[in-house]
Design a protein around this motif. Structure first.
Motif, PDB file in Angstrom:
ATOM      1  N   UNK A  25       0.779  -1.265  -0.064  1.00 47.06           N
ATOM      2  CA  UNK A  25      -0.013   0.086  -0.096  1.00 47.06           C
ATOM      3  C   UNK A  25       0.939   1.393  -0.262  1.00 47.06           C
ATOM      4  N   UNK A  26       0.645   2.094  -0.999  1.00 44.93           N
ATOM      5  CA  UNK A  26       1.348   3.173  -1.133  1.00 44.93           C
ATOM      6  C   UNK A  26       1.172   4.571   0.120  1.00 44.93           C
ATOM      7  N   UNK A  34       7.477   1.140  -5.259  1.00 44.36           N
ATOM      8  CA  UNK A  34       8.170   0.726  -6.396  1.00 44.36           C
ATOM      9  C   UNK A  34       7.729  -0.734  -7.156  1.00 44.36           C
ATOM     10  N   UNK A  35       7.043  -1.520  -5.902  1.00 44.38           N
ATOM     11  CA  UNK A  35       6.637  -2.870  -6.265  1.00 44.38           C
ATOM     12  C   UNK A  35       5.246  -2.710  -6.757  1.00 44.38           C
ATOM     13  N   UNK A  36       4.605  -1.705  -7.186  1.00 45.25           N
ATOM     14  CA  UNK A  36       3.253  -1.437  -7.515  1.00 45.25           C
ATOM     15  C   UNK A  36       3.061  -1.972  -9.017  1.00 45.25           C
ATOM     16  N   UNK A  37       4.094  -1.691  -9.647  1.00 45.75           N
ATOM     17  CA  UNK A  37       3.891  -2.077 -11.476  1.00 45.75           C
ATOM     18  C   UNK A  37       4.160  -3.562 -11.358  1.00 45.75           C
ATOM     19  N   UNK A 469      -2.040  10.329  -6.391  1.00 40.51           N
ATOM     20  CA  UNK A 469      -1.392   9.734  -5.339  1.00 40.51           C
ATOM     21  C   UNK A 469      -2.204   8.535  -4.706  1.00 40.51           C
ATOM     22  N   UNK A 470      -2.885   7.961  -5.702  1.00 40.49           N
ATOM     23  CA  UNK A 470      -3.710   6.527  -5.539  1.00 40.49           C
ATOM     24  C   UNK A 470      -2.790   5.432  -6.082  1.00 40.49           C
ATOM     25  N   UNK A 471      -2.264   4.580  -5.365  1.00 47.12           N
ATOM     26  CA  UNK A 471      -1.376   3.435  -6.008  1.00 47.12           C
ATOM     27  C   UNK A 471      -2.146   2.724  -7.057  1.00 47.12           C
ATOM     28  N   UNK A 472      -1.385   2.025  -7.704  1.00 48.60           N
ATOM     29  CA  UNK A 472      -1.915   1.342  -9.117  1.00 48.60           C
ATOM     30  C   UNK A 472      -1.032   0.152  -9.251  1.00 48.60           C
ATOM     31  N   UNK A 473      -1.754  -0.456 -10.085  1.00 43.13           N
ATOM     32  CA  UNK A 473      -1.002  -1.949 -10.609  1.00 43.13           C
ATOM     33  C   UNK A 473      -1.388  -2.072 -12.178  1.00 43.13           C
ATOM     34  N   UNK A 494      -5.418  -2.127 -15.972  1.00 47.46           N
ATOM     35  CA  UNK A 494      -5.055  -1.179 -14.584  1.00 47.46           C
ATOM     36  C   UNK A 494      -5.878  -1.362 -13.482  1.00 47.46           C
ATOM     37  N   UNK A 495      -5.347  -1.544 -12.195  1.00 41.37           N
ATOM     38  CA  UNK A 495      -6.224  -1.448 -10.770  1.00 41.37           C
ATOM     39  C   UNK A 495      -5.534  -0.196  -9.987  1.00 41.37           C
ATOM     40  N   UNK A 496      -6.600   0.614  -9.696  1.00 39.12           N
ATOM     41  CA  UNK A 496      -6.292   1.741  -8.574  1.00 39.12           C
ATOM     42  C   UNK A 496      -6.669   1.043  -7.247  1.00 39.12           C
TER      43      UNK A 496
END
Length: 605
Positions: A25-26, A34-37, A469-473, A494-496
């Motif tokens: 979680x960001x 940095x692990x979110x992608x 500012x919402x983390x995404x993958x 993508x998912x936010x």
């Protein structure tokens, strides 16, 4: 328009199952964006055919360009051929052959042309006049479609050489390299690097590829800007490749100093001299591996180093605690180093300049600043804490500018205090100067606000809610669901993670967001695949689904272009999504409450 259906279900089985987390979680302390992608690795690439519907299919374009067997794209391998130009008008797509000749260049001086590399990958090209800021002409290459494979769009501004009469065709090949790498899950990010795969690129053996930045203070007045998040590629010399790999911020700022443009130029200059040569004696030699590229200075995302008057402040975002701990665990007892980030707050920045004409071992420190703005806050690119200061020196600590960074020398016992403050997430002050005297300078380590400098400017496809500012993958190789007539497909890209459930007690099992979102994605694609032609006809190529998941309150929203989807789509979504959402909340969440927004794109086949 239909109101969102709120699906409530009282009582649930709170049976626990083994869960795993693919992301961090960001927002909360200790996470690592940095692990979110991540790449949801779909090995099953079978497509799903839709059931027949009464929706009249559009005319399928039978004039699709031929794929060149050598390039495996629409780019012809012949020297004189260019990719076909394409014109898109809702459901109508038309292609035209194009040859690389002076007539095309003359057209591009006045109008924009769009070239097709693949069915869903276009490049917008025009020669633009940048006299508003740098008094140069430039080729502007702007992509449309990299986002479909989980890659930010790319803009390259290539210096237009006087009397140039042919389009730089190598740019199309390079964009295709970026596209293919993203398909494999290797996307280029900010400060990332893409190398060309031939020895001769853009008419020179010295051109290696591009390093990528986010635009900050640069002028973008006439640039063709993509709708999606984008990076600007800057052409690098082959001698600059090690710096682009190990310490790109040094290279970016050095180019800014070379072209007197803060913080860096955005126009790529061809056939220029390298700003760095042999590595020589630089402090970075002690902190990074220039031989095998196996390690470099640990970069803490969002960390900034500011110098003003007699105060130096190192600000670490609280949600980067895990990165700091990882860096500390991998460092020696006497040396602790961190790479900084470019700071939007600073009005100037240290720059490291190598003597490329005489003594290559000579690195000097300079500074660049925003034009016509007084220097108040100067940024630095890295900081090193060195615990080798001897008590016999009579100093409490010593601070020095070294190249484009700072070296803070402290006593061995003080080094342990610094590490302990970082471990316990406490602010720490280091007075520099003589013992029993007023400090000459003060170095402050501060834990600051969360780093939310990502997905900046992104808004929801459903209702234009800000997703900054919402983390995404990103999903690089999502499954394709193809409509019955075979002309369109829908892909989850993508998912936010708007809310991830981490606010609950620690004894609660974490939620496997990847597994939950994959189930939602499949149900959404099953629901919409029969309406792809209709959605495209109504300009809905990008669709968002926001799900609110809790055992006592389940709901979802669906929309495109900032507007909710029409009832015809909602009925199908209700049929497919409601059972899936109930199953997720019953079996997977426990007391967790999560909010996810999934992005889908409708593409041509």
């Amino acid at each position: 328009m239909v109101p969102v259906g709120v699906l409530k279900r009282k009582g649930s089985n709170k049976a626990k199952s083994n869960k795993s987390v693919m992301f961090c979680d960001g927002i909360r302390p200790g996470s690592d964006l940095t692990n979110l992608d991540n790449d949801f690795d779909y090995n099953n690439t079978k497509t799903k055919k839709a059931e027949k519907t009464n929706v009249a299919p559009p005319k399928v374009n039978k004039n699709l360009p031929a794929v060149d067997p050598q390039t495996n794209t629409f780019i012809p391998s012949s020297e004189t051929g260019l990719p076909p130009t394409v014109v898109v008008c809702k459901t109508d797509i038309s292609y035209s052959e194009c040859s690389n000749n002076p007539d095309v260049v003359e057209i591009l001086k006045n109008d924009e042309l769009t070239f097709a590399i693949h069915v869903n990958l276009y490049v917008h090209v025009r020669i633009i006049d940048m006299s508003c800021c740098v008094n140069k002409m430039a080729w502007c290459f702007s992509t449309e479609g990299l986002i479909n494979v989980g890659q930010d769009e790319v803009v390259v501004l290539l210096e237009y050489i006087d009397e140039e009469s042919f389009v730089p065709k190598d740019m199309f090949y390079h964009i295709n390299i970026v596209y293919n790498d993203a398909l494999k899950g290797n996307s280029v990010k900010e400060m990332g690097l893409s190398l060309h795969n031939t020895s001769n690129f853009l008419d020179s053996k010295n051109h290696a590829g591009f390093v990528y930045i986010r635009p900050t203070f640069q002028c973008l007045e006439k640039v063709i800007k993509p709708k999606e998040p984008y990076l600007i590629g800057i052409l690098i010399h082959r001698w600059e490749t090690p710096w682009a790999k190990l310490f790109p911020l040094r290279l970016i700022l050095r180019l800014g100093a070379e072209y007197r443009y803060y913080p860096s130029p955005i126009i790529s200059t061809r056939h220029r001299e390298s700003v760095f040569v042999e590595i020589g004696h630089t402090i970075i030699n002690l902190l990074a591996d220039f031989r095998n590229f196996s390690y470099t200075l640990p970069q803490i995302r969002g960390l900034t180093i500011h110098m003003e008057d007699k105060n130096t402040t190192i600000t670490i975002p609280v949600n980067r605690y895990d990165q700091v701990m990882k860096s500390m665990n991998n460092s020696s007892d006497h040396i602790l180093a961190f790479a900084g980030n470019f700071s939007l707050t600073a009005d100037s920045h240290l720059v490291c300049i190598q003597d490329t004409q005489g003594n290559e071992n000579c690195y000097s420190t300079h500074a660049i600043n925003i034009h016509n703005k007084p220097r108040k806050i100067t940024g630095a690119s890295f900081i090193v804490f060195n615990g080798a200061l001897k008590s016999s020196s009579g100093l409490t600590a010593k601070s020095n500018i070294v190249e484009d960074g700072l070296m803070i020398q402290v006593l061995p016992e003080h080094m342990e205090q610094i590490r302990e403050s970082l471990r316990t997430m406490k602010n720490h002050t280091i007075p520099c100067g003589c013992v029993n005297a007023d400090s000459d300078e003060t170095v402050n380590i501060i834990w600051g606000e969360n780093d939310v400098n990502f997905n900046v400017g992104i808004v929801s496809a459903i209702d234009s809610m800000s997703l900054s500012g919402v983390p995404s993958i990103r999903v690089h190789n999502g499954k394709n669901h193809v409509c019955i007539n075979g002309s369109r497909l829908i892909r989850w890209t993508e998912v936010f993670i708007i809310k991830s459930g981490d606010e609950n007690p620690k004894n609660q099992d974490p939620v496997d967001v990847s597994r939950v979102s994959e189930g939602i994605a499949k149900a959404t694609c099953d629901a919409l695949v029969k309406y792809l032609d209709l959605l495209v006809a109504n300009g809905c190529q990008k669709v968002g689904i926001r799900t609110n998941l809790h055992v006592d309150n389940v709901s979802y929203l669906a929309g495109s272009n900032g507007t909710k989807l029409a009832p015809i789509y909602m009925k199908s979504l209700d049929d497919e999504l409601i059972p899936v959402l109930h199953r997720i909340t019953t079996n997977n969440l426990g007391e967790n409450a999560i909010v996810l927004e999934l992005i889908f794109r409708i593409l041509n086949v």
